[in-house]
Design a protein around this motif. Structure first.
Motif, mmCIF file in Angstrom:
data_model
loop_
_atom_site.group_PDB
_atom_site.id
_atom_site.type_symbol
_atom_site.label_atom_id
_atom_site.label_comp_id
_atom_site.label_asym_id
_atom_site.label_seq_id
_atom_site.Cartn_x
_atom_site.Cartn_y
_atom_site.Cartn_z
ATOM 1 N N PRO A 210 0.846 -1.199 0.000
ATOM 2 C CA PRO A 210 0.000 0.000 0.000
ATOM 3 C C PRO A 210 0.880 1.248 0.000
ATOM 4 O O PRO A 210 1.925 1.278 0.644
ATOM 5 N N ARG B 1 -8.217 2.831 -0.929
ATOM 6 C CA ARG B 1 -7.364 1.684 -0.582
ATOM 7 C C ARG B 1 -7.864 0.404 -1.242
ATOM 8 O O ARG B 1 -7.074 -0.424 -1.676
ATOM 9 N N CYS C 216 -5.663 -1.727 -3.707
ATOM 10 C CA CYS C 216 -5.433 -3.150 -3.447
ATOM 11 C C CYS C 216 -5.803 -3.984 -4.677
ATOM 12 O O CYS C 216 -5.054 -4.879 -5.073
#
Length: 85
Positions: free
Chosen positions: A5, A15, A19
């Motif tokens: 990340p 996020r 991902c």
């Protein structure tokens, strides 16, 4: 290789997208390999969904157990009741 990340402080939706982007190449390699050895796309998709459900359930259970451990341990402030009844 899956990328780490970039930041821990961005919004959850960002996020999740980051991902998915990091996993995409490995995911495509995994599904291509499964197809190459003879699995049909719908079998692969169902198997991956099942594995995802198992992964999420395992993680939820670990969080629940961890939460119970924290709530079961007495806090230092309230650990011993000094009053007599």
């Amino acid at each position: 290789m899956i990328a780490r990340p970039k930041t821990r402080t961005c919004a959850l939706a960002q996020r999740e997208l980051e991902c998915a982007t990091a996993l995409r190449e490995e995911f495509q390699l995994l599904t291509a390999l499964a197809e190459r050895v003879g699995w049909h796309w719908d079998e692969i998709a169902l198997a991956l969904l099942e594995l995802t459900d198992e992964y999420a359930a395992t993680q939820r259970a670990a969080v629940a157990v961890s939460g119970r451990r924290l709530s079961a341990s007495p806090s230092p402030k309230h650990g011993i009741d000094k009053t007599r009844h």
